[in-house]
Design a protein around this motif. Structure first.
Motif, mmCIF file in Angstrom:
data_model
loop_
_atom_site.group_PDB
_atom_site.id
_atom_site.type_symbol
_atom_site.label_atom_id
_atom_site.label_comp_id
_atom_site.label_asym_id
_atom_site.label_seq_id
_atom_site.Cartn_x
_atom_site.Cartn_y
_atom_site.Cartn_z
ATOM 1 N N GLY A 6 25.048 45.209 -40.553
ATOM 2 C CA GLY A 6 25.271 46.036 -42.349
ATOM 3 C C GLY A 6 25.328 47.674 -42.507
ATOM 4 O O GLY A 6 25.263 48.557 -42.748
ATOM 5 N N ALA A 7 25.922 47.728 -40.569
ATOM 6 C CA ALA A 7 26.255 49.548 -40.425
ATOM 7 C C ALA A 7 26.805 50.604 -41.167
ATOM 8 O O ALA A 7 26.949 51.824 -41.214
ATOM 9 C CB ALA A 7 26.706 49.656 -39.666
ATOM 10 N N ALA A 8 27.687 50.136 -42.167
ATOM 11 C CA ALA A 8 28.887 51.171 -42.851
ATOM 12 C C ALA A 8 27.761 50.771 -43.891
ATOM 13 O O ALA A 8 28.560 51.089 -45.505
ATOM 14 C CB ALA A 8 29.894 50.486 -43.241
ATOM 15 N N GLY A 9 26.676 50.005 -44.672
ATOM 16 C CA GLY A 9 26.198 49.830 -45.982
ATOM 17 C C GLY A 9 25.366 51.006 -46.230
ATOM 18 O O GLY A 9 25.557 52.163 -45.365
ATOM 19 N N PHE A 10 24.443 51.268 -46.596
ATOM 20 C CA PHE A 10 23.928 51.812 -47.316
ATOM 21 C C PHE A 10 22.269 52.157 -46.184
ATOM 22 O O PHE A 10 22.820 53.277 -45.512
ATOM 23 C CB PHE A 10 22.804 51.969 -48.784
ATOM 24 C CG PHE A 10 22.550 52.643 -49.156
ATOM 25 C CD1 PHE A 10 22.171 54.269 -49.108
ATOM 26 C CD2 PHE A 10 20.979 52.341 -50.321
ATOM 27 C CE1 PHE A 10 21.604 54.950 -50.228
ATOM 28 C CE2 PHE A 10 19.943 53.196 -50.565
ATOM 29 C CZ PHE A 10 20.225 54.633 -50.634
ATOM 30 N N ILE A 11 21.730 51.735 -45.696
ATOM 31 C CA ILE A 11 20.994 51.820 -45.069
ATOM 32 C C ILE A 11 20.842 51.704 -43.668
ATOM 33 O O ILE A 11 20.028 52.740 -43.500
ATOM 34 C CB ILE A 11 19.550 50.868 -45.104
ATOM 35 C CG1 ILE A 11 18.956 50.716 -46.608
ATOM 36 C CG2 ILE A 11 18.308 51.388 -44.138
ATOM 37 C CD1 ILE A 11 17.601 50.025 -47.158
ATOM 38 N N GLY A 12 21.948 51.103 -43.633
ATOM 39 C CA GLY A 12 21.945 51.083 -42.474
ATOM 40 C C GLY A 12 23.414 52.336 -41.344
ATOM 41 O O GLY A 12 22.901 52.814 -40.878
ATOM 42 N N SER A 13 23.973 52.799 -42.817
ATOM 43 C CA SER A 13 24.377 54.209 -42.333
ATOM 44 C C SER A 13 23.995 55.454 -41.931
ATOM 45 O O SER A 13 23.984 55.888 -41.294
ATOM 46 C CB SER A 13 25.546 54.724 -43.240
ATOM 47 O OG SER A 13 25.364 54.385 -44.282
#
Length: 328
Positions: A6-13
């Motif tokens: 989920g690295a491009a998501g909210f918390i992941g990024s």
């Protein structure tokens, strides 16, 4: 290397940004970028690889000695999703496969749970990971069910002394807001969603209350800045001896009206709020109050106090929403 799903998501990024900010560049980012603008969340990041969830099992083969940790933040996060099979596959089966891999490879495993697992809040918000304690909660939607089910599996394994990663941490995120959530559409935080109205000086529409104990705009949430969530995760990565299931919030419930008034103040606009009926399809599943108990993190030794709502909103507005580039 650290793997972030989920690295491009909210918390992941934001976690990737926090790791970069302290000099860590050996990141493996796992996500689906699709055809939208989610890629902008990671365009400033430094990383070693970008892979899809479908390619992750093959990539993981033989990587046990090279990974320092797995931060599993990817999921179908919509609270209105109705495809149960997709949620079971993406949120539960995929998570269990990663959990099992980390247990065998002896790699620390941090994963995202959710405050949605507490249901209507009638059983409280204590982050006790005892299996009997978890059984008190009744999730109100499919997304929450998937997170609660995974918490329960991990809890029962821990209680039984079954194989788990050397560090195994679940994080029950409360109402997170901050930069890099523009791609979330209807699942954006309320502040981000209404920001165009605040900036233009138009009235903001909030739901009326359909509960006798709460006035319109008086529904309460534990609004937590994403930078505080990032700081919790960085601390946990630095303390691999800490395992458990922890709430991530501020410990103080605030009203939606408080949040929006803070947004108007940070933007230098006169506040204007209108109240509209809550859609019928969500009235029976609506949480009127959430407030994180932070006892778990405190007992684990976490030393930092979260930002107060007004300070966090001001930081978000001035550093991101009013900036030419709102992304981190």
């Amino acid at each position: 290397m650290i793997l972030i799903t989920g690295a491009a998501g909210f918390i992941g990024s934001n976690l990737a940004a926090g790791l970069n900010d302290r000099g860590e560049t050996g990141l493996i980012l796992c996500d689906r970028l699709r055809s939208g603008e989610k890629w902008k969340n990671i365009r400033a990041r430094r990383f070693d690889d970008l892979i899809t969830p479908e390619d992750l099992p093959l990539w993981l083969a033989g990587k046990g000695k090279t990974l320092r940790a797995v931060c599993h933040l990817g999921a179908i996060s919509s609270t209105t999703v109705t495809d149960g099979d997709a949620v079971a596959r993406e949120n539960l089966r995929f998570s269990l496969d990663l959990l099992d891999w980390c247990a065998v490879a002896r790699v620390p495993f941090l994963y995202a749970s959710s405050a949605a697992t507490y249901g209507d809040g009638s059983a409280g918000f204590a982050d006790d990971d005892d299996p009997d304690a978890l059984a008190r909660f009744t999730p109100l939607n499919l997304y929450a069910f998937s997170k609660h089910a995974f918490d329960g599996i991990v809890s029962r394994r821990r209680a039984a002394g079954a194989a788990l990663p050397p560090q195994c941490v679940g994080l029950k995120f409360f109402n997170v807001f901050g930069p890099n959530e523009h791609h979330k559409g209807a699942m954006q935080s309320v502040l981000t969603k209404v920001w165009p109205d605040i900036r233009a000086g138009r009235p903001v529409k909030l739901f009326k209350s359909h509960h006798p104990d709460y006035p319109d705009g008086g529904q309460k949430r534990d609004f937590v800045y994403v930078r505080d969530c990032e700081r919790v995760m960085l601390w946990l990565l630095d303390h691999p001896e800490v395992s458990g299931l922890f709430n991530v919030g501020t410990g103080t419930a605030r009203t939606f009206q408080d949040c929006i008034l803070a947004g108007f103040a940070a933007a230098g606009r006169e506040p204007a709020i209108e109240y509209v009926d809550m859609p019928l399809e969500i009235r029976g599943k609506y949480q009127y109050f959430t407030e994180a108990s932070l006892g778990g993190l405190r007992r684990a030794g976490y030393p930092h106090a979260p930002m107060a709502l007004e300070a966090a909103v001001a930081d978000y507005v001035t550093r991101h929403l009013l900036a030419d580039n709102p992304y981190r």
